[in-house]
Design a protein around this motif. Structure first.
Motif, PDB file in Angstrom:
ATOM      1  N   PRO A  71       0.817  -1.231   0.000  1.00  0.00           N
ATOM      2  CA  PRO A  71       0.000   0.000   0.000  1.00  0.00           C
ATOM      3  C   PRO A  71       0.840   1.265   0.000  1.00  0.00           C
ATOM      4  O   PRO A  71       0.484   2.253  -0.663  1.00  0.00           O
ATOM      5  N   ILE A  72       1.969   1.261   0.710  1.00  0.00           N
ATOM      6  CA  ILE A  72       2.838   2.434   0.733  1.00  0.00           C
ATOM      7  C   ILE A  72       3.460   2.648  -0.641  1.00  0.00           C
ATOM      8  O   ILE A  72       3.500   3.765  -1.165  1.00  0.00           O
ATOM      9  N   GLU A  74       2.359   1.706  -3.541  1.00  0.00           N
ATOM     10  CA  GLU A  74       1.355   2.156  -4.502  1.00  0.00           C
ATOM     11  C   GLU A  74       1.129   3.652  -4.388  1.00  0.00           C
ATOM     12  O   GLU A  74       0.980   4.352  -5.400  1.00  0.00           O
ATOM     13  N   THR A  75       1.114   4.163  -3.150  1.00  0.00           N
ATOM     14  CA  THR A  75       0.940   5.599  -2.942  1.00  0.00           C
ATOM     15  C   THR A  75       2.155   6.366  -3.447  1.00  0.00           C
ATOM     16  O   THR A  75       2.024   7.435  -4.058  1.00  0.00           O
ATOM     17  N   VAL A  76       3.354   5.820  -3.196  1.00  0.00           N
ATOM     18  CA  VAL A  76       4.575   6.466  -3.671  1.00  0.00           C
ATOM     19  C   VAL A  76       4.589   6.535  -5.202  1.00  0.00           C
ATOM     20  O   VAL A  76       4.973   7.547  -5.792  1.00  0.00           O
ATOM     21  N   ASP A  77       4.158   5.473  -5.843  1.00  0.00           N
ATOM     22  CA  ASP A  77       4.226   5.397  -7.307  1.00  0.00           C
ATOM     23  C   ASP A  77       3.173   6.257  -7.995  1.00  0.00           C
ATOM     24  O   ASP A  77       3.444   6.861  -9.038  1.00  0.00           O
ATOM     25  N   GLY A  79       0.146   7.830  -5.995  1.00  0.00           N
ATOM     26  CA  GLY A  79      -0.855   8.336  -5.076  1.00  0.00           C
ATOM     27  C   GLY A  79      -0.834   9.847  -4.909  1.00  0.00           C
ATOM     28  O   GLY A  79      -0.054  10.555  -5.556  1.00  0.00           O
ATOM     29  N   PRO A  80      -1.677  10.344  -4.019  1.00  0.00           N
ATOM     30  CA  PRO A  80      -1.770  11.791  -3.776  1.00  0.00           C
ATOM     31  C   PRO A  80      -0.655  12.258  -2.842  1.00  0.00           C
ATOM     32  O   PRO A  80       0.086  11.447  -2.281  1.00  0.00           O
ATOM     33  N   LEU A  83       2.951  11.689  -0.286  1.00  0.00           N
ATOM     34  CA  LEU A  83       3.852  10.644  -0.771  1.00  0.00           C
ATOM     35  C   LEU A  83       3.889  10.544  -2.290  1.00  0.00           C
ATOM     36  O   LEU A  83       4.856  10.054  -2.856  1.00  0.00           O
ATOM     37  N   GLY A  84       2.848  10.979  -2.955  1.00  0.00           N
ATOM     38  CA  GLY A  84       2.736  10.809  -4.396  1.00  0.00           C
ATOM     39  C   GLY A  84       3.752  11.597  -5.187  1.00  0.00           C
ATOM     40  O   GLY A  84       4.370  12.542  -4.682  1.00  0.00           O
ATOM     41  N   ARG A  92       8.185  15.753  -0.040  1.00  0.00           N
ATOM     42  CA  ARG A  92       7.961  14.328  -0.292  1.00  0.00           C
ATOM     43  C   ARG A  92       8.968  13.444   0.444  1.00  0.00           C
ATOM     44  O   ARG A  92       8.609  12.390   0.981  1.00  0.00           O
ATOM     45  N   ALA A  99       6.867   7.594   6.536  1.00  0.00           N
ATOM     46  CA  ALA A  99       6.059   6.412   6.231  1.00  0.00           C
ATOM     47  C   ALA A  99       6.869   5.136   6.414  1.00  0.00           C
ATOM     48  O   ALA A  99       6.366   4.123   6.928  1.00  0.00           O
TER      49      ALA A  99
END
Length: 202
Positions: A71-72, A74-77, A79-80, A83-84, A92, A99
């Motif tokens: 999940p982390i 996916e947010t890094v890659d 996400g908003p 982290l996005g 960031r 995180a």
């Protein structure tokens, strides 16, 4: 040919194995205490099932770590914020390290088990190289910041599982204090001109 989907019983077994391993690692005094036989028994599957699915104990630990970290990532890659990828690096990078620290605090023994499985060096492990490359790429976007390769190593060192375990376990440093200390350290490290504005009297 279309990709074959895993059988339902294989999916159930994998979930049961991960849940059992989570529990065992959370309760153990040392990650070394958790064996494949322990995990198989707790999950209600044969030990051979584990070896067929994961190869060995290291393979199981890596698979579990990746599943919990997904999940982390996916947010890094995609996400908003914060982290996005649309977030500026100065915001960031501290969010990313925070995180990662929180993940290791929530999965202390699992993270420790993973970082102790490097056959040659923890710095050659796939998961480490991924974090280092990601951080270095962000650091290189900050104007005036030099030695980005080294800085990425130094920042990741502050989130190593053995350090997290020592601070949280042996020194009993509160979670929020650790997070604040890491953010402060990261912010100071990212300043390309730390002496700017100081006078002779300083």
């Amino acid at each position: 040919m279309p990709e074959r989907k895993p059988r339902k019983d294989a999916v159930r077994n994998r979930m049961a194995v991960f849940a059992a391993a989570d529990t065992l690692f959370a309760r153990c005094q040392s990650p070394e205490d958790v064996t494949m036989a322990d995990i198989a028994a707790a999950a209600g599957v044969g030990k051979g099932t584990l070896f067929r699915a994961f190869g060995d104990r290291t393979g199981l630990i890596r698979a579990l770590y990746e599943a919990r970290l997904e999940p982390i990532m996916e947010t890094v890659d995609a996400g908003p914020p914060p982290l996005g990828p649309a977030t500026p690096p100065l915001q960031r990078i501290p969010a990313l390290l925070d995180a990662l620290l929180c993940f290791k605090l929530d999965n202390r023994r699992l993270a420790l088990a993973l970082e102790e499985t490097g056959s040659v060096s923890p710095y050659q492990a796939e998961h480490y190289e991924r974090w280092h490359s990601l951080l270095q790429a962000m650091l290189e976007q900050i104007p005036g910041l030099a030695d980005c390769d080294f800085i990425a190593h130094a920042l990741l060192a502050a989130t190593r599982a053995d350090l997290v375990e020592h601070l949280a376990g042996q020194e009993c440093v509160p979670r929020e204090r650790m997070r604040a200390q890491l953010t402060s350290f990261t912010t100071r490290t990212l300043d390309p001109h730390p002496l700017q504005g100081l006078t002779a009297e300083d």
